[in-house]
Design a protein around this motif. Structure first.
Motif, PDB file in Angstrom:
ATOM      1  N   ASN A  70     -27.675  -2.606  35.618  1.00 37.95           N
ATOM      2  CA  ASN A  70     -27.963  -3.811  34.843  1.00 37.95           C
ATOM      3  C   ASN A  70     -26.885  -4.876  34.967  1.00 37.95           C
ATOM      4  N   ASN A  71     -25.919  -4.643  35.847  1.00 35.85           N
ATOM      5  CA  ASN A  71     -24.882  -5.648  36.103  1.00 35.85           C
ATOM      6  C   ASN A  71     -24.675  -5.853  37.607  1.00 35.85           C
ATOM      7  N   CYS A  72     -25.765  -5.667  38.364  1.00 40.89           N
ATOM      8  CA  CYS A  72     -25.766  -5.974  39.806  1.00 40.89           C
ATOM      9  C   CYS A  72     -24.759  -5.162  40.605  1.00 40.89           C
ATOM     10  N   CYS A  73     -24.460  -3.949  40.182  1.00 39.39           N
ATOM     11  CA  CYS A  73     -23.492  -3.097  40.881  1.00 39.39           C
ATOM     12  C   CYS A  73     -24.110  -1.739  41.205  1.00 39.39           C
ATOM     13  N   VAL A  74     -23.380  -0.955  41.941  1.00 37.19           N
ATOM     14  CA  VAL A  74     -23.725   0.447  42.172  1.00 37.19           C
ATOM     15  C   VAL A  74     -22.494   1.270  41.816  1.00 37.19           C
ATOM     16  N   PHE A  75     -22.693   2.543  41.529  1.00 33.60           N
ATOM     17  CA  PHE A  75     -21.548   3.392  41.220  1.00 33.60           C
ATOM     18  C   PHE A  75     -21.592   4.656  42.058  1.00 33.60           C
ATOM     19  N   PHE A  76     -20.440   5.230  42.266  1.00 33.26           N
ATOM     20  CA  PHE A  76     -20.353   6.530  42.903  1.00 33.26           C
ATOM     21  C   PHE A  76     -19.124   7.219  42.357  1.00 33.26           C
ATOM     22  N   MET A  77     -18.889   8.439  42.783  1.00 30.32           N
ATOM     23  CA  MET A  77     -17.745   9.168  42.239  1.00 30.32           C
ATOM     24  C   MET A  77     -16.864   9.691  43.357  1.00 30.32           C
ATOM     25  N   ILE A  78     -15.608   9.864  43.031  1.00 29.17           N
ATOM     26  CA  ILE A  78     -14.643  10.452  43.957  1.00 29.17           C
ATOM     27  C   ILE A  78     -14.071  11.705  43.306  1.00 29.17           C
ATOM     28  N   THR A  79     -14.130  12.810  44.029  1.00 33.72           N
ATOM     29  CA  THR A  79     -13.590  14.073  43.536  1.00 33.72           C
ATOM     30  C   THR A  79     -12.444  14.509  44.442  1.00 33.72           C
ATOM     31  N   PRO A  80     -11.212  14.455  43.969  1.00 31.04           N
ATOM     32  CA  PRO A  80     -10.076  14.895  44.790  1.00 31.04           C
ATOM     33  C   PRO A  80     -10.258  16.344  45.232  1.00 31.04           C
ATOM     34  N   PRO A  81      -9.780  16.698  46.420  1.00 32.33           N
ATOM     35  CA  PRO A  81      -9.907  18.079  46.920  1.00 32.33           C
ATOM     36  C   PRO A  81      -9.360  19.103  45.923  1.00 32.33           C
ATOM     37  N   GLY A  82     -10.161  20.126  45.650  1.00 36.33           N
ATOM     38  CA  GLY A  82      -9.731  21.193  44.757  1.00 36.33           C
ATOM     39  C   GLY A  82      -9.751  20.839  43.286  1.00 36.33           C
ATOM     40  N   SER A  83     -10.239  19.632  42.949  1.00 38.87           N
ATOM     41  CA  SER A  83     -10.234  19.184  41.556  1.00 38.87           C
ATOM     42  C   SER A  83     -11.623  19.312  40.932  1.00 38.87           C
TER      43      SER A  83
ATOM     44  N   ASP B 225     -32.437   0.709  26.839  1.00 41.59           N
ATOM     45  CA  ASP B 225     -33.547   0.002  26.195  1.00 41.59           C
ATOM     46  C   ASP B 225     -33.143  -1.414  25.814  1.00 41.59           C
ATOM     47  N   ILE B 226     -31.893  -1.591  25.390  1.00 35.69           N
ATOM     48  CA  ILE B 226     -31.413  -2.933  25.058  1.00 35.69           C
ATOM     49  C   ILE B 226     -31.407  -3.811  26.304  1.00 35.69           C
ATOM     50  N   TYR B 227     -30.940  -3.266  27.424  1.00 37.65           N
ATOM     51  CA  TYR B 227     -30.951  -4.022  28.679  1.00 37.65           C
ATOM     52  C   TYR B 227     -32.373  -4.426  29.053  1.00 37.65           C
ATOM     53  N   HIS B 228     -33.339  -3.527  28.861  1.00 32.55           N
ATOM     54  CA  HIS B 228     -34.724  -3.832  29.203  1.00 32.55           C
ATOM     55  C   HIS B 228     -35.262  -4.973  28.340  1.00 32.55           C
ATOM     56  N   ILE B 229     -34.894  -4.964  27.069  1.00 30.24           N
ATOM     57  CA  ILE B 229     -35.326  -6.024  26.159  1.00 30.24           C
ATOM     58  C   ILE B 229     -34.754  -7.366  26.622  1.00 30.24           C
ATOM     59  N   GLN B 230     -33.474  -7.376  26.990  1.00 32.19           N
ATOM     60  CA  GLN B 230     -32.842  -8.603  27.461  1.00 32.19           C
ATOM     61  C   GLN B 230     -33.498  -9.094  28.751  1.00 32.19           C
ATOM     62  N   GLU B 231     -33.855  -8.161  29.627  1.00 33.17           N
ATOM     63  CA  GLU B 231     -34.489  -8.528  30.888  1.00 33.17           C
ATOM     64  C   GLU B 231     -35.842  -9.178  30.645  1.00 33.17           C
ATOM     65  N   GLU B 232     -36.605  -8.620  29.704  1.00 31.78           N
ATOM     66  CA  GLU B 232     -37.911  -9.185  29.378  1.00 31.78           C
ATOM     67  C   GLU B 232     -37.770 -10.586  28.801  1.00 31.78           C
ATOM     68  N   GLU B 233     -36.728 -10.799  27.999  1.00 28.48           N
ATOM     69  CA  GLU B 233     -36.500 -12.121  27.415  1.00 28.48           C
ATOM     70  C   GLU B 233     -36.152 -13.148  28.479  1.00 28.48           C
ATOM     71  N   ASN B 234     -35.477 -12.699  29.559  1.00 24.62           N
ATOM     72  CA  ASN B 234     -35.072 -13.621  30.620  1.00 24.62           C
ATOM     73  C   ASN B 234     -36.093 -13.727  31.743  1.00 24.62           C
ATOM     74  N   GLN B 235     -37.175 -12.961  31.660  1.00 25.34           N
ATOM     75  CA  GLN B 235     -38.164 -12.913  32.736  1.00 25.34           C
ATOM     76  C   GLN B 235     -38.734 -14.298  33.034  1.00 25.34           C
ATOM     77  N   GLU B 236     -38.944 -15.085  31.995  1.00 25.36           N
ATOM     78  CA  GLU B 236     -39.544 -16.413  32.147  1.00 25.36           C
ATOM     79  C   GLU B 236     -38.749 -17.293  33.096  1.00 25.36           C
ATOM     80  N   TRP B 237     -37.416 -17.101  33.110  1.00 24.86           N
ATOM     81  CA  TRP B 237     -36.572 -17.958  33.922  1.00 24.86           C
ATOM     82  C   TRP B 237     -36.176 -17.292  35.233  1.00 24.86           C
ATOM     83  N   GLY B 238     -36.718 -16.122  35.486  1.00 22.21           N
ATOM     84  CA  GLY B 238     -36.419 -15.455  36.751  1.00 22.21           C
ATOM     85  C   GLY B 238     -35.023 -14.876  36.809  1.00 22.21           C
ATOM     86  N   LEU B 239     -34.381 -14.723  35.668  1.00 20.35           N
ATOM     87  CA  LEU B 239     -33.005 -14.223  35.646  1.00 20.35           C
ATOM     88  C   LEU B 239     -32.977 -12.708  35.494  1.00 20.35           C
ATOM     89  N   VAL B 240     -33.708 -12.017  36.348  1.00 19.60           N
ATOM     90  CA  VAL B 240     -33.779 -10.564  36.298  1.00 19.60           C
ATOM     91  C   VAL B 240     -32.654  -9.974  37.137  1.00 19.60           C
TER      92      VAL B 240
END
Length: 226
Positions: free
Chosen positions: A79-92, A158-173
């Motif tokens: 919901n903030n135009c990013c992706v995430f991943f994780m890093i696990t140090p060896p043996g940790s 769910d809050i993010y979805h509500i905000q997205e629906e409110e901005n749908q009219e302006w294409g700010l998805v």
């Protein structure tokens, strides 16, 4: 492309943040019409020369607990135009959460994520104390914590979805830019893995859901007035 056109659209998008609702709506509508006319996206205008970056949160979950953290990171990143991943140090057994995105987006992600994790952990501290007083087992306590954490990030989603629906009219998805997603082609994207959740923890799930649905990062990011 005429830079004057891009500059005009930038100014209109800036006016779209005006406290005057009529002025803001008109500015956004005009900017969107211009972008359609010139076949531009908002990112073409605002981030033409930017390069996505990686931001390490220094926050981790372990193999045994806090699996809710991946669900939280997934919701916030998406919901903030990013992706995430994780890093696990060896043996940790520590799995560190990393965000990829444009600088402003990644900054919002890490700030929101850190604050949300702090809020959840603060609540869980009291929950764990209560459960220990009730002589619950370690497995039962971990399951209860997962229920609360899951409730929190699903309430936030769910809050993010509500905000997205409110901005749908302006294409700010909110959409993750292709160039951001591209960065993870050769990396192992973090897969959200839920911990064990028992039906007896429904009340804690509901409590977490309510907390997530009322969660706000605005005051935390803005800080105190000077």
């Amino acid at each position: 492309m005429d830079t004057a056109v891009r500059d005009r659209i930038k100014k209109l998008l800036a006016l779209g943040k005006s406290p005057n609702q009529n002025e803001a709506n008109y500015a956004i509508l005009k900017a969107k019409k211009m972008m359609v006319e010139y076949k531009l996206t908002e990112r073409d205008v605002l981030r033409k020369d930017e390069i996505p970056i990686k931001v390490d949160t220094n926050i981790y979950y372990t193999t045994r607990k806090e699996h809710w953290m991946t669900g939280l990171a997934d919701v916030i990143a998406e919901n903030n135009c990013c992706v995430f991943f994780m890093i696990t140090p060896p043996g940790s057994q520590k799995h560190y959460i990393i965000f990829y995105g444009y600088e402003e987006d990644a900054s919002i992600c890490t700030g929101t994520f850190a604050y949300a994790v702090d809020c959840i952990r603060s609540q869980l501290k009291q929950i764990v104390k209560t459960l220990k007083d009730e002589e619950k087992t370690g497995t039962e306590i971990r399951s209860a914590c997962e229920s609360f954490g899951k409730g929190f990030y699903e309430g936030l989603e769910d809050i993010y979805h509500i905000q997205e629906e409110e901005n749908q009219e302006w294409g700010l998805v909110t959409v993750v830019p292709p160039e951001v997603a591209e960065l993870l082609k050769d990396m192992k994207h973090a897969q959200h893995q839920e911990g064990a959740i028992h039906q007896d923890n429904e009340s804690l799930y509901i409590r977490g859901y309510r907390e997530g649905k009322t969660f706000t990062i605005q005051n935390k990011l803005e800080g105190p007035e000077l």
